[in-house]
Design a protein around this motif. Structure first.
Motif, PDB file in Angstrom:
ATOM      1  N   LYS A 172       0.590  -0.609  -0.159  1.00 51.23           N
ATOM      2  CA  LYS A 172      -0.259   0.264  -0.464  1.00 51.23           C
ATOM      3  C   LYS A 172       0.845   1.402  -0.194  1.00 51.23           C
ATOM      4  O   LYS A 172       0.514   2.610  -1.195  1.00 51.23           O
ATOM      5  CB  LYS A 172      -0.921  -0.046   1.058  1.00 51.23           C
ATOM      6  N   ALA A 173       1.531   1.360   0.859  1.00 48.91           N
ATOM      7  CA  ALA A 173       2.874   2.989   0.854  1.00 48.91           C
ATOM      8  C   ALA A 173       3.650   2.683  -0.066  1.00 48.91           C
ATOM      9  O   ALA A 173       3.638   3.950  -0.593  1.00 48.91           O
ATOM     10  CB  ALA A 173       3.755   2.136   1.961  1.00 48.91           C
ATOM     11  N   VAL A 174       3.736   1.753  -1.516  1.00 46.87           N
ATOM     12  CA  VAL A 174       4.561   1.922  -2.175  1.00 46.87           C
ATOM     13  C   VAL A 174       3.146   2.292  -3.689  1.00 46.87           C
ATOM     14  O   VAL A 174       4.044   2.520  -4.460  1.00 46.87           O
ATOM     15  CB  VAL A 174       5.027   1.173  -3.061  1.00 46.87           C
ATOM     16  N   GLY A 175       2.332   2.160  -3.403  1.00 48.83           N
ATOM     17  CA  GLY A 175       1.506   2.815  -4.506  1.00 48.83           C
ATOM     18  C   GLY A 175       1.064   1.371  -4.972  1.00 48.83           C
ATOM     19  O   GLY A 175       0.307   1.581  -6.336  1.00 48.83           O
ATOM     20  N   VAL A 176       1.248   0.076  -5.197  1.00 49.73           N
ATOM     21  CA  VAL A 176       0.909  -0.778  -6.059  1.00 49.73           C
ATOM     22  C   VAL A 176       0.156  -0.920  -6.060  1.00 49.73           C
ATOM     23  O   VAL A 176      -0.807  -1.931  -6.699  1.00 49.73           O
ATOM     24  CB  VAL A 176       2.009  -1.870  -6.363  1.00 49.73           C
ATOM     25  N   MET A 177      -0.490  -1.919  -4.617  1.00 54.06           N
ATOM     26  CA  MET A 177      -1.651  -2.066  -3.865  1.00 54.06           C
ATOM     27  C   MET A 177      -3.041  -0.987  -3.268  1.00 54.06           C
ATOM     28  O   MET A 177      -2.541  -0.084  -2.652  1.00 54.06           O
ATOM     29  CB  MET A 177      -2.187  -2.837  -3.513  1.00 54.06           C
ATOM     30  N   GLU A 178      -3.904  -1.372  -4.517  1.00 51.00           N
ATOM     31  CA  GLU A 178      -4.749   0.473  -4.313  1.00 51.00           C
ATOM     32  C   GLU A 178      -5.177  -0.358  -2.887  1.00 51.00           C
ATOM     33  O   GLU A 178      -6.547   0.310  -2.100  1.00 51.00           O
ATOM     34  CB  GLU A 178      -6.266   0.377  -5.219  1.00 51.00           C
ATOM     35  N   ALA A 179      -6.419  -1.474  -2.463  1.00 53.98           N
ATOM     36  CA  ALA A 179      -7.286  -1.739  -1.754  1.00 53.98           C
ATOM     37  C   ALA A 179      -6.728  -1.841  -0.528  1.00 53.98           C
ATOM     38  O   ALA A 179      -5.490  -1.788  -0.147  1.00 53.98           O
ATOM     39  CB  ALA A 179      -7.677  -3.035  -1.795  1.00 53.98           C
ATOM     40  N   ASP A 180      -7.665  -1.552   0.928  1.00 53.49           N
ATOM     41  CA  ASP A 180      -7.075  -1.489   2.477  1.00 53.49           C
ATOM     42  C   ASP A 180      -5.830  -2.737   2.743  1.00 53.49           C
ATOM     43  O   ASP A 180      -6.635  -4.467   2.574  1.00 53.49           O
ATOM     44  CB  ASP A 180      -8.502  -2.045   3.426  1.00 53.49           C
ATOM     45  N   PRO A 181      -4.906  -2.699   3.191  1.00 57.30           N
ATOM     46  CA  PRO A 181      -4.142  -3.317   3.283  1.00 57.30           C
ATOM     47  C   PRO A 181      -4.323  -5.124   4.729  1.00 57.30           C
ATOM     48  O   PRO A 181      -4.179  -6.199   4.378  1.00 57.30           O
ATOM     49  CB  PRO A 181      -2.591  -3.371   3.560  1.00 57.30           C
ATOM     50  N   VAL A 182      -5.176  -4.148   5.489  1.00 57.13           N
ATOM     51  CA  VAL A 182      -5.610  -5.136   6.662  1.00 57.13           C
ATOM     52  C   VAL A 182      -6.628  -5.800   5.902  1.00 57.13           C
ATOM     53  O   VAL A 182      -6.749  -7.173   6.107  1.00 57.13           O
ATOM     54  CB  VAL A 182      -6.126  -4.119   7.339  1.00 57.13           C
ATOM     55  N   ARG A 183      -7.347  -5.348   5.141  1.00 59.01           N
ATOM     56  CA  ARG A 183      -8.783  -6.860   4.187  1.00 59.01           C
ATOM     57  C   ARG A 183      -8.131  -7.376   4.213  1.00 59.01           C
ATOM     58  O   ARG A 183      -8.252  -8.412   3.582  1.00 59.01           O
ATOM     59  CB  ARG A 183      -9.595  -5.788   3.345  1.00 59.01           C
ATOM     60  N   VAL A 184      -7.215  -7.252   2.846  1.00 56.80           N
ATOM     61  CA  VAL A 184      -6.077  -7.841   2.006  1.00 56.80           C
ATOM     62  C   VAL A 184      -6.104  -9.029   2.596  1.00 56.80           C
ATOM     63  O   VAL A 184      -5.973 -10.284   2.247  1.00 56.80           O
ATOM     64  CB  VAL A 184      -6.010  -7.197   0.644  1.00 56.80           C
ATOM     65  N   VAL A 185      -5.469  -8.808   2.815  1.00 57.06           N
ATOM     66  CA  VAL A 185      -4.451  -9.966   4.141  1.00 57.06           C
ATOM     67  C   VAL A 185      -5.124 -10.557   5.381  1.00 57.06           C
ATOM     68  O   VAL A 185      -4.835 -11.620   4.497  1.00 57.06           O
ATOM     69  CB  VAL A 185      -3.175  -9.148   5.591  1.00 57.06           C
ATOM     70  N   ARG A 186      -6.428  -9.675   5.045  1.00 57.92           N
ATOM     71  CA  ARG A 186      -7.105 -11.483   6.144  1.00 57.92           C
ATOM     72  C   ARG A 186      -7.423 -11.857   5.478  1.00 57.92           C
ATOM     73  O   ARG A 186      -7.663 -13.136   5.716  1.00 57.92           O
ATOM     74  CB  ARG A 186      -8.588  -9.914   6.656  1.00 57.92           C
ATOM     75  N   GLY A 187      -8.188 -11.609   3.548  1.00 57.88           N
ATOM     76  CA  GLY A 187      -8.994 -12.229   3.120  1.00 57.88           C
ATOM     77  C   GLY A 187      -7.230 -13.830   2.210  1.00 57.88           C
ATOM     78  O   GLY A 187      -7.723 -14.262   2.158  1.00 57.88           O
ATOM     79  N   TYR A 188      -6.153 -13.182   2.310  1.00 59.91           N
ATOM     80  CA  TYR A 188      -5.325 -13.925   1.814  1.00 59.91           C
ATOM     81  C   TYR A 188      -4.912 -15.258   3.238  1.00 59.91           C
ATOM     82  O   TYR A 188      -4.391 -16.405   2.671  1.00 59.91           O
ATOM     83  CB  TYR A 188      -4.548 -13.188   1.609  1.00 59.91           C
ATOM     84  N   VAL A 189      -5.348 -14.855   4.250  1.00 55.31           N
ATOM     85  CA  VAL A 189      -4.748 -15.528   5.335  1.00 55.31           C
ATOM     86  C   VAL A 189      -5.975 -17.004   5.296  1.00 55.31           C
ATOM     87  O   VAL A 189      -6.023 -18.220   5.824  1.00 55.31           O
ATOM     88  CB  VAL A 189      -4.452 -14.664   6.898  1.00 55.31           C
ATOM     89  N   ARG A 190      -7.238 -16.242   5.266  1.00 58.41           N
ATOM     90  CA  ARG A 190      -8.552 -17.623   5.277  1.00 58.41           C
ATOM     91  C   ARG A 190      -8.233 -17.920   3.585  1.00 58.41           C
ATOM     92  O   ARG A 190      -8.632 -19.652   4.033  1.00 58.41           O
ATOM     93  CB  ARG A 190      -9.902 -16.025   5.148  1.00 58.41           C
ATOM     94  N   GLN A 191      -7.704 -17.197   2.774  1.00 62.98           N
ATOM     95  CA  GLN A 191      -7.229 -18.130   1.694  1.00 62.98           C
ATOM     96  C   GLN A 191      -6.648 -19.666   1.916  1.00 62.98           C
ATOM     97  O   GLN A 191      -6.789 -20.854   1.273  1.00 62.98           O
ATOM     98  CB  GLN A 191      -7.069 -17.334   0.682  1.00 62.98           C
ATOM     99  N   CYS A 192      -5.184 -19.371   2.246  1.00 65.87           N
ATOM    100  CA  CYS A 192      -4.471 -20.167   2.758  1.00 65.87           C
ATOM    101  C   CYS A 192      -5.005 -20.994   3.469  1.00 65.87           C
ATOM    102  O   CYS A 192      -4.532 -22.260   4.224  1.00 65.87           O
ATOM    103  CB  CYS A 192      -3.480 -19.444   3.402  1.00 65.87           C
ATOM    104  N   ALA A 193      -6.481 -20.687   4.452  1.00 63.46           N
ATOM    105  CA  ALA A 193      -6.765 -21.819   4.868  1.00 63.46           C
ATOM    106  C   ALA A 193      -7.933 -22.745   4.955  1.00 63.46           C
ATOM    107  O   ALA A 193      -8.846 -22.825   5.617  1.00 63.46           O
ATOM    108  CB  ALA A 193      -7.287 -21.154   6.607  1.00 63.46           C
TER     109      ALA A 193
END
Lengths: 304, 304, 304, 304
Positions: A172-193
Motif C-alpha cells: 500500500k505504501a509504495v502505491g502498487v496495491m489499491e485495496a485496504d491492506p488489513v482487509r486484503v491480508v485477512r482475505g489472503y490468510v483465509r484463502q490459505c486456510a
C-alpha cells in the motif's frame, strides 16, 4: 485390465523412509498435525485418479493456493493488468527483508507472499467478502467438491500474521496495491486456510495439466493461456530459492505448502500431489520432495 | 511431398519488422557486424534442417557457448563435481556487482559470466591449451563441421575484458576456482570467439533437443542426463534477468549471445536458432526475441 | 617537571590482558609476526612523544596507509576531483562481493580496498614507479625518517592478491579508473608493505591531529582542509562495519591495519598508535581496540 | 558589550538565496506550510540564545524527535538493553525495502524509521498512553516550555502511515519488538507530531551539546553518557545516506526532519537549529543545509 499404477503407488509409499524434519509449528494448529501422515495421488486429464495412503485427510492449502488465485486474477483482470502489478521473475526472499522491484514497486512474482497478497487483492469482488467467496467457489469447482475454511487455523494465523501485514502495508505504501491492506491480508490468510485433501490437490493440478479443463467434469474452468501462465510461473518460482534445483532434479512445475503438501502438474500429462507434514529447511515436505523425485524418475515425468 | 516449413520460415522472415536496437559495440570487431542480417534455422532431431535468410554468415558464438561447455564439464567431472562449484539458481547480475553465494563462494549458475568462467576451468585438460582444444573439438562435432576462432574478435575482447578478469580473480580469491585466473579467462574469452553460423547453432541445439544424439550423424555426443541438466539450466537461467518473462511468453529453453544469436531447444522436438545483430536493453537480439515468440505461438512450441 | 604520561602508559601496558585472537595468516610473512608484541605511543602536535612497549619494532603499514594516500591524492588533484572518483559514505563490504555505487561506479569510500586502490591511482606520477616514490617520500616525511618496503611481504601479497586484482579490473571495467589495473594494484600492494613502527604511526597521526603541521619538524605537510577531510572519513569509515560502534565507544577518528596496528587522531589534541598483532573477527587488533577504549575513557579523548 | 552574533545571524539570513525545492506534501497538513519561512537559532550551554527570522513559528518535530527519544530509552533501559534491540551502524534505507540485521533482526540504527519505532517501544510506560506522556513531558523540559501535539498532522499521518506500519509489523514478526505494533506506531507518529519552534530545537540541542544539562534552567536532564551516545549516533547516522557527506562538509552532529528543520549540537560548544520547509532530494531542508554549511565554516564549528 487393471492399471499397474495403484500397485506402484503403494510400493512408493512403502519404500518411503520414516519421515524426518519437523512439522510447521509457528501456530499451534499446524503443530498439531499428525507428522507421519503420508498420501500420494495422481490424476490424469481424462479423469483417472490413483491414490495411496491418507488421501482423504484434510489439511489447509496454504501456499498451494497461490497458482490458482493467480489464475483467477488473470481470468478476472487480464494478463496485462496482472503483470502491471506483479512480475514473473524468480526471487530469493529472506525472512527479514521485504523487497519490491525498484522502480515499479511490483513484487517479483506471485508465488512469494508479497506477490500472492497483491494477487489476492486483484480478484474481482465488490468487497473482501465477495472476493473471498469467489475464490472459495473456484477452488471448490477445481476440487470437484464443496470446500470450507479451517476456522481455527485461520484465527490462529490471523492473530500472528505480522509478516504478511508488514507486506500488505508496504504494498500500500509504495502505491502498487489499491485495496485496504488489513482487509486484503485477512482475505489472503483465509484463502490459505481452505481445507483440501491430497486427492483434491491432484485433481486441481490435473486441471492445470489439462489446459484448464476439469479432469472429471470435463468443464472448462480456465483458459489455456491462463493455465500456461500459471504453470510457467510455477516452473521458475514455485519452489522459492530451491527453484533451480527443483527444475533440474524433478522437472515438474510445482508448488508446496507449509502444511506439508506439494502439488505438481505436467502439461498434457498428469496432476500429482503428495502430503506429508514434516518439512525441510526450505519449508518443503521432506517426503513430498522425495516422492516427487522418485515419480519423476520412474515415470519419466521430467519436462526436459 | 514437400515440407511447408521453408515457406513458413520465409514468411516469418518477410514479416519481420526492420530491426531496431544497436549492435554490440564494446569492441570494434562486434560493432562492424552488418546490423540488418537476419537468419532463421530449425533442425529436428531426425536430421531435417530448414533455413531462411543469412544462415551461412559466420559470427562469434559468445554466451551461446555456455550450455555446451557446461555439458562438457559435467561429462568430464560428473554432475556432483560441477554442482559443488557452480549452483543452478536463477540470478540477477548487475553490471557493477560481482556476487557469489555467501557460504560456498559458488557462482549462482553457469549461464552468468562468473559461472561460465568457472565452468570453463572445470573442463579436463593438461593445460589451458588442451582445455580449449577439447572445447573446440566438441563444438565442431556438435556443429558437424570444423569450427575455428575469430582471432580478431578474440584479441580485441582479450585486451578489454576487465570485467571477466575481475570475476576470475574473485573466483580464485574466494577459493572456489583452482586454476590460474588469467589463463582461465583467456580460455573463456577464446571460447566465446569461436565462429558459428545460424545453421550450426540450430544443429547444436537439436543435439540438446534430441537428448544428446547428433541429428545428422546420429552419433551420441552427450548423455541424456547431461542434456537434461543443460536444458533445465537454460530454462531457469538462460535469458538472464528476463528469464521469467521468457519462460512465460516463449517457453523454450534458450540462450542468447551478444553477437545477435539466440538458440533454443525444445526437448524431443526441435532445435532453433535466429541471428540478427541488433540488441535490446537486456543484450538479446531484438528480432531474435520476436521470431522466437512467433515460432513458439505459431508452431505450438511452448513447453507448457 | 616530569610528565605522568609515561608511567600511565606503562600501567596501561601492564594491565593489558594476555592477547587473544590470531595473527593474520593469509600470507606466511604476516603469520610469522610475534603475536605477543605490544606497543603504545602518543604524540602531541607540539612534538612530545610518549611510548611504552615495543615501539620500535617494524611492521607493514597495510590499511593504515589509506588516510595518508587519500590526503596526498586530494593535495594532488583537489578535493572535487577525488570526490568525483571516490565517495565518502560508510559501507559494509563483505568478503565475496564487490560493490560500486550504482550510477557513478564510484567506490563508497577511500577506506575500503576498492576505494583505496582507486585513490592510489589518483596520486600524481608520470608512471607507477613515480607514483609509488611520491607516496614513500611523503610517508617518510610524515614519519620523520626514511621508510622502506618490506620486500618479502610485498612479494608474498602480490602473488596472492586476487581479491585486489578483482577490484582493480572491476574499477577499470566500469570506467571509473583510467590507469592500468595490474600496475595500480601492484603499487597499492607495495604501499601497504611500507614498514613503520608504532612510534612512526603516532607521529604520522599527530600530523593529522595538528591540522597538517608535523609535530616534530613543524613543517606544514598537508593543508588544514586536507587533514579535515581525511579525519572526517576516518570517523565514518575508518573501522569498516564496526564504524558506528567505534564512534560511540571510542570516539576517536582511527584506522586499523591487518598487521596489528591501529592509529587514531583527535583533532587539535593528540595522535595515538597501538601495535599488537592478534586480531578480532573484524580484522582489528584485539589489544589495540582495548587500549584505545581505555585511553579514550581515562584521558577523556572521546570526540563527543 | 553586545554580542556580534545577532548581527551575524541577520546577515546569514539576508544572504540566503530564495528557497528552492518543494515542501513535503505526502499529507496535506505538511504541504500547507509556508514554504518561505526561514529561522536560525543558536543556543550556548550557558544559556545565551541568539535568533534570527521566524524563530517562534511552530512546526512538527518529525524525525528530529529521534535522538531525544533514543536518549530517553537509554536512560530508562540502560545502554546495553537498548543496544540489544537497536544497533548503531550507518545504513542506507531505500524507500521500498525494509532491512533488518540478518541474525539479530535489529534495525541498523535509531535514526532510521525502523530503529526509531523500536526505540519508541523501549521507553518505559504502563501502556502506550503513559509512554507517550513521558516523551511529551521530557520534550517539554528540554524545550523549557509546555509542548503539545499538532492533532491534525497526527491524524493525517496516522491515516496514511502504511510504511511505518509495515516496519512495526516486521519488527514484531522477527521477534525483536515485544509491544503491539499498531499501538507503537501510533505512539511514534504522535511523537513526530509534537509542535516545536526553531528556538525550542536550538535549546534542546544545546542540552545535548552541554552534556545533558539544560542551558537555561541548569537542570541535569540527561547523563553525560547518554548525550555522548546520542551525539555519536547523530554523527554517523543522523543525515541518512548523506551522512558521510555531512560529516566531511559540515562536521556537526545533526538531525533533520521532513517539516524543514535541522538541529545540530557541537559538544561543549553550541546547539543550533535552522527551519526552512523546502526540501532537497534527501528530504533535508535546502536552506537548512546551506546555513549549517555557512555557520560551520564561518564560526569554525567543524568537529575536525
Amino acid at each position: 485390465m487393471r492399471s499397474p499404477i495403484p500397485d506402484y503407488l503403494q510400493e512408493v509409499l512403502a519404500a518411503c523412509a520414516p519421515a524426518t524434519g519437523a512439522v510447521a509449528d509457528y501456530i499451534p494448529e499446524l503443530a498439531a498435525a499428525d507428522p507421519d501422515r503420508l498420501a500420494i495421488c495422481i490424476a490424469t486429464p481424462d479423469g483417472a485418479v490413483y491414490t495411496a495412503g491418507d488421501t482423504d485427510v484434510e489439511f489447509t492449502i496454504q501456499s498451494m493456493s497461490k497458482p490458482f488465485v493467480y489464475a483467477l486474477a488473470i481470468a478476472d483482470l487480464g494478463l496485462k493488468g496482472v503483470l502491471a502489478k506483479v512480475d514473473v521473475e524468480p526471487s530469493g526472499e529472506a525472512f527479514n527483508v521485504i523487497s519490491l522491484e525498484e522502480e515499479s514497486g511490483r513484487p517479483e512474482n506471485p508465488m512469494i507472499n508479497a506477490g500472492a497478497i497483491l494477487t489476492h487483492s486483484l480478484v474481482r469482488g465488490a468487497d473482501d467478502e465477495e472476493r473471498f467467496e469467489r475464490i472459495l467457489e473456484m477452488f471448490s469447482k477445481l476440487a470437484g467438491r464443496e470446500l470450507s475454511v479451517d476456522e481455527e487455523v485461520f484465527a490462529s494465523e490471523w492473530s500472528t500474521t505480522h509478516r504478511n501485514l508488514a507486506m500488505g502495508h508496504m504494498l500500500k505504501a509504495v502505491g502498487v496495491m489499491e485495496a485496504d491492506p488489513v482487509r486484503v491480508v485477512r482475505g489472503y490468510v483465509r484463502q490459505c486456510a481452505i481445507k483440501v485433501t491430497c486427492r483434491d490437490l491432484a485433481v486441481m493440478a490435473a486441471t492445470l495439466a489439462g489446459g484448464g479443463v476439469h479432469p472429471v467434469s470435463g468443464e472448462r474452468l480456465l483458459s489455456r493461456e491462463v493455465t500456461r501462465q500459471a504453470l510457467s510461473v510455477m516452473t521458475t518460482c514455485g519452489m522459492y530459492d530451491a527453484a533451480g534445483d527443483w527444475v533440474t532434479t524433478v522437472g515438474i512445475p510445482a508448488k508446496s505448502g507449509v502444511s506439508g503438501g506439494i502439488l505438481g502438474a505436467l502439461p498434457g500429462q498428469v496432476g500429482l500431489a503428495v502430503f506429508s507434514p514434516r518439512l525441510d529447511v526450505h519449508g518443503h515436505s521432506v517426503r513430498g520432495v522425495e516422492v516427487f523425485g522418485r515419480l519423476s524418475a520412474d515415470m519419466g515425468l521430467h519436462m526436459m
